[in-house]
Scaffold this motif. Structure first.
Motif, PDB file in Angstrom:
ATOM      1  N   MET A 199      14.213  74.572  24.272  1.00 24.77           N
ATOM      2  CA  MET A 199      15.016  75.932  24.043  1.00 24.77           C
ATOM      3  C   MET A 199      16.741  75.731  24.133  1.00 24.77           C
ATOM      4  O   MET A 199      16.841  75.388  25.603  1.00 24.77           O
ATOM      5  CB  MET A 199      14.603  77.255  24.413  1.00 24.77           C
ATOM      6  CG  MET A 199      15.453  78.470  23.786  1.00 24.77           C
ATOM      7  SD  MET A 199      14.735  79.891  24.325  1.00 24.77           S
ATOM      8  CE  MET A 199      15.880  80.998  23.627  1.00 24.77           C
ATOM      9  N   THR A 200      17.581  75.736  23.610  1.00 25.00           N
ATOM     10  CA  THR A 200      19.105  75.679  23.645  1.00 25.00           C
ATOM     11  C   THR A 200      19.407  76.742  24.670  1.00 25.00           C
ATOM     12  O   THR A 200      19.108  78.022  24.309  1.00 25.00           O
ATOM     13  CB  THR A 200      19.825  75.535  22.447  1.00 25.00           C
ATOM     14  OG1 THR A 200      19.247  74.532  21.444  1.00 25.00           O
ATOM     15  CG2 THR A 200      21.358  75.266  22.713  1.00 25.00           C
ATOM     16  N   SER A 201      20.191  76.242  25.633  1.00 25.80           N
ATOM     17  CA  SER A 201      20.899  77.241  26.620  1.00 25.80           C
ATOM     18  C   SER A 201      22.262  77.114  26.424  1.00 25.80           C
ATOM     19  O   SER A 201      22.906  75.995  26.691  1.00 25.80           O
ATOM     20  CB  SER A 201      20.321  76.902  27.998  1.00 25.80           C
ATOM     21  OG  SER A 201      20.975  77.759  28.808  1.00 25.80           O
ATOM     22  N   PHE A 202      22.898  77.957  25.950  1.00 26.18           N
ATOM     23  CA  PHE A 202      24.281  78.065  25.943  1.00 26.18           C
ATOM     24  C   PHE A 202      25.201  78.557  26.982  1.00 26.18           C
ATOM     25  O   PHE A 202      24.560  79.314  27.621  1.00 26.18           O
ATOM     26  CB  PHE A 202      25.006  78.832  24.570  1.00 26.18           C
ATOM     27  CG  PHE A 202      24.060  78.624  23.219  1.00 26.18           C
ATOM     28  CD1 PHE A 202      24.534  77.352  22.519  1.00 26.18           C
ATOM     29  CD2 PHE A 202      23.004  79.165  22.845  1.00 26.18           C
ATOM     30  CE1 PHE A 202      24.067  76.947  21.226  1.00 26.18           C
ATOM     31  CE2 PHE A 202      22.584  78.633  21.464  1.00 26.18           C
ATOM     32  CZ  PHE A 202      23.292  77.627  20.806  1.00 26.18           C
ATOM     33  N   THR A 203      26.386  77.746  27.267  1.00 27.17           N
ATOM     34  CA  THR A 203      27.130  78.405  28.411  1.00 27.17           C
ATOM     35  C   THR A 203      28.321  78.968  28.076  1.00 27.17           C
ATOM     36  O   THR A 203      28.719  78.922  26.666  1.00 27.17           O
ATOM     37  CB  THR A 203      27.476  77.188  29.121  1.00 27.17           C
ATOM     38  OG1 THR A 203      28.257  76.213  28.533  1.00 27.17           O
ATOM     39  CG2 THR A 203      26.109  76.279  29.494  1.00 27.17           C
ATOM     40  N   ASP A 224      30.546  76.623  26.224  1.00 22.80           N
ATOM     41  CA  ASP A 224      30.163  76.277  24.820  1.00 22.80           C
ATOM     42  C   ASP A 224      30.695  77.549  23.732  1.00 22.80           C
ATOM     43  O   ASP A 224      31.017  77.143  22.866  1.00 22.80           O
ATOM     44  CB  ASP A 224      28.628  76.242  24.694  1.00 22.80           C
ATOM     45  CG  ASP A 224      27.914  75.199  25.493  1.00 22.80           C
ATOM     46  OD1 ASP A 224      28.423  74.125  25.403  1.00 22.80           O
ATOM     47  OD2 ASP A 224      26.729  75.393  25.882  1.00 22.80           O
ATOM     48  N   VAL A 257      26.954  84.855  25.071  1.00 22.70           N
ATOM     49  CA  VAL A 257      26.017  84.057  26.011  1.00 22.70           C
ATOM     50  C   VAL A 257      24.696  84.592  26.372  1.00 22.70           C
ATOM     51  O   VAL A 257      23.586  83.923  25.956  1.00 22.70           O
ATOM     52  CB  VAL A 257      26.756  83.553  27.277  1.00 22.70           C
ATOM     53  CG1 VAL A 257      25.705  82.691  28.315  1.00 22.70           C
ATOM     54  CG2 VAL A 257      27.932  82.523  27.202  1.00 22.70           C
ATOM     55  N   TRP A 258      24.585  86.025  26.732  1.00 22.73           N
ATOM     56  CA  TRP A 258      23.442  86.406  27.039  1.00 22.73           C
ATOM     57  C   TRP A 258      22.455  86.733  25.611  1.00 22.73           C
ATOM     58  O   TRP A 258      21.485  86.486  25.576  1.00 22.73           O
ATOM     59  CB  TRP A 258      23.835  87.822  27.449  1.00 22.73           C
ATOM     60  CG  TRP A 258      22.562  88.587  27.718  1.00 22.73           C
ATOM     61  CD1 TRP A 258      21.851  88.600  29.180  1.00 22.73           C
ATOM     62  CD2 TRP A 258      21.661  89.518  27.145  1.00 22.73           C
ATOM     63  NE1 TRP A 258      20.850  89.387  29.245  1.00 22.73           N
ATOM     64  CE2 TRP A 258      20.654  89.893  28.084  1.00 22.73           C
ATOM     65  CE3 TRP A 258      21.871  90.144  25.994  1.00 22.73           C
ATOM     66  CZ2 TRP A 258      19.656  90.799  27.510  1.00 22.73           C
ATOM     67  CZ3 TRP A 258      20.989  91.029  25.531  1.00 22.73           C
ATOM     68  CH2 TRP A 258      19.744  91.219  26.317  1.00 22.73           C
ATOM     69  N   ASN A 298      21.206  83.343  24.199  1.00 22.59           N
ATOM     70  CA  ASN A 298      20.142  82.702  24.984  1.00 22.59           C
ATOM     71  C   ASN A 298      18.893  83.476  25.260  1.00 22.59           C
ATOM     72  O   ASN A 298      17.564  83.023  25.352  1.00 22.59           O
ATOM     73  CB  ASN A 298      20.567  82.527  26.378  1.00 22.59           C
ATOM     74  CG  ASN A 298      21.707  81.255  26.587  1.00 22.59           C
ATOM     75  OD1 ASN A 298      21.624  80.395  25.726  1.00 22.59           O
ATOM     76  ND2 ASN A 298      22.713  81.193  27.392  1.00 22.59           N
ATOM     77  N   ARG A 299      18.967  84.771  25.137  1.00 23.37           N
ATOM     78  CA  ARG A 299      17.883  85.828  25.431  1.00 23.37           C
ATOM     79  C   ARG A 299      17.296  86.595  24.273  1.00 23.37           C
ATOM     80  O   ARG A 299      16.308  87.302  24.347  1.00 23.37           O
ATOM     81  CB  ARG A 299      18.209  86.800  26.597  1.00 23.37           C
ATOM     82  CG  ARG A 299      18.531  86.161  27.772  1.00 23.37           C
ATOM     83  CD  ARG A 299      19.151  86.988  28.879  1.00 23.37           C
ATOM     84  NE  ARG A 299      19.332  86.408  30.203  1.00 23.37           N
ATOM     85  CZ  ARG A 299      18.473  86.268  31.225  1.00 23.37           C
ATOM     86  NH1 ARG A 299      17.377  86.772  31.074  1.00 23.37           N
ATOM     87  NH2 ARG A 299      19.019  85.467  32.174  1.00 23.37           N
ATOM     88  N   SER A 325      16.862  87.147  19.581  1.00 16.59           N
ATOM     89  CA  SER A 325      16.930  86.261  18.375  1.00 16.59           C
ATOM     90  C   SER A 325      17.856  87.324  17.256  1.00 16.59           C
ATOM     91  O   SER A 325      17.559  87.137  16.248  1.00 16.59           O
ATOM     92  CB  SER A 325      15.436  86.246  17.818  1.00 16.59           C
ATOM     93  OG  SER A 325      14.934  87.443  17.696  1.00 16.59           O
ATOM     94  N   LYS A 358      25.579  79.197  16.933  1.00 14.89           N
ATOM     95  CA  LYS A 358      24.299  78.841  16.214  1.00 14.89           C
ATOM     96  C   LYS A 358      23.916  78.025  14.948  1.00 14.89           C
ATOM     97  O   LYS A 358      23.077  77.833  14.681  1.00 14.89           O
ATOM     98  CB  LYS A 358      23.281  80.115  16.278  1.00 14.89           C
ATOM     99  CG  LYS A 358      22.845  80.386  17.618  1.00 14.89           C
ATOM    100  CD  LYS A 358      21.762  81.758  17.594  1.00 14.89           C
ATOM    101  CE  LYS A 358      21.365  82.024  18.978  1.00 14.89           C
ATOM    102  NZ  LYS A 358      20.326  82.905  18.686  1.00 14.89           N
TER     103      LYS A 358
END
Length: 333
Positions: free
Chosen positions: A1-5, A8, A35-36, A39-40, A42, A95
């Motif tokens: 699963m992609t984790s964006f920072t 990014d 970011v939140w 990542n967390r 949909s 995304k």
């Protein structure tokens, strides 16, 4: 699963130049929320747009109630609605889930939110105070907001047409049409009408485009670098630069912070009318109707009108330089 920072988000979603309100008062919060969210959850961009619309509706209801606590609540909700509005585009770019229809939905919701909240604010204050000035302000604010969209789109098309004709003349091709068809060129409304492209194609360099993407340079450096590559340099803002020599330095300083020189654009206009103006109710909460809504709204209208006039003046000077440059290129060939 992609984790964006956070890096990014800044790299992929931040515009190279934006309104100062967005840069300083929205992006720092919106980026962290993106970011939140990315990542967390949909959550889709369209769902975020809908959420922004719900907050906007809540803001309008608060404004309509009229008393100072509701004015403050409405201002906060409007700003949070704008934060969400900025998030939907960032999520889409991050995304890669954006769509043409989503862009349309975002634009339409923006306009509905502003007009709904602005009318609720002014009509609510008229109902609370009985002062007709609030009813007079409503059509003035509406007219100026519509005017800046119309002006931005038309300025964009005029500048694009000038670039097309100058590029065609520099490359020895067929000239572009003398005027862009208003129905054939899609531009971002109210964006002051400047394409993002930076001197691409056929060894043709437009000075302003290069300076926009490279604020650390000046016009002389652009000419020097272009001479080394043999590119043809075109500058249709020499007249404006001669009259306002200080502008180049200010422009470069602002762009280094991602702030566009159009310091009072549509975003600032909306925020001052629907956030700053109602927040002035905090100055005297014990006195019903004792706000600075009218002065702030009037000053906002004046500032927006002044910047629109400046844009038109700069465009007029550019058209004069355009004619000179076009003759120069045609004679050189």
């Amino acid at each position: 699963m992609t984790s964006f920072t956070l890096a990014d988000v800044r790299e992929r979603t931040y515009k190279s130049r934006d309104a100062w309100w967005t840069v300083f008062l929205v992006d720092p919060l919106a980026a962290r929320l993106v970011v939140w969210t990315a990542n967390r959850t949909s959550i889709t961009p369209n769902q975020i747009t809908f959420g922004a619309g719900v907050l906007g509706a809540g803001s309008a209801v608060c404004f309509a109630l009229g008393s100072w606590p509701w004015l403050v609540a409405g201002a906060l909700l409007f700003h949070l609605s704008f934060v969400l509005d900025c998030m939907d585009g960032k999520i889409a770019r991050l995304k890669g889930t954006g769509s043409v229809f989503g862009a349309w939905v975002d634009f339409v919701f923006d306009r509905i939110r502003f007009f709904g909240c602005m009318l609720a604010l002014l009509i609510g204050q008229w109902a609370a105070t009985g002062e007709v000035v609030y009813l007079v302000l409503a059509p003035v604010v509406t007219f100026l907001d519509l005017l800046r969209y119309l002006n931005g789109a038309q300025v964009a098309k005029t500048r694009q047409t000038m670039r097309q004709q100058l590029r065609a003349a520099a490359e020895g091709g067929a000239p572009a049409p003398a005027a862009a068809d208003p129905e054939s060129t899609e531009t971002e409304p109210g964006a002051a009408g400047e394409p993002e492209a930076g001197g691409e194609g056929g060894g043709v360099v437009f000075v302003e485009e290069v300076l926009r993407e490279n604020p650390e340079l000046d016009a002389e450096q652009v000419h020097a670098r272009s001479a080394e590559t043999g590119a043809r340099v075109i500058d249709v803002h020499q007249g404006f630069t001669r009259r306002f020599g200080w502008y180049s330095g200010l422009r470069a300083a602002l762009l280094r912070s991602r702030v566009r020189p159009h310091l009072f654009s549509g975003i600032e206009f909306e925020m001052f009318v629907c956030v700053v103006a109602p927040l002035t109710a905090l100055l005297s909460p014990a006195v019903p109707g004792a706000t600075l809504i009218v002065p702030v709204a009037v000053l906002s209208c004046a500032a927006l009108a002044a910047f629109e006039v400046l844009i038109v003046y700069k465009l007029w000077l550019a058209t004069r330089d355009f004619a000179v440059e076009l003759r120069r290129l045609q004679q050189a060939d």
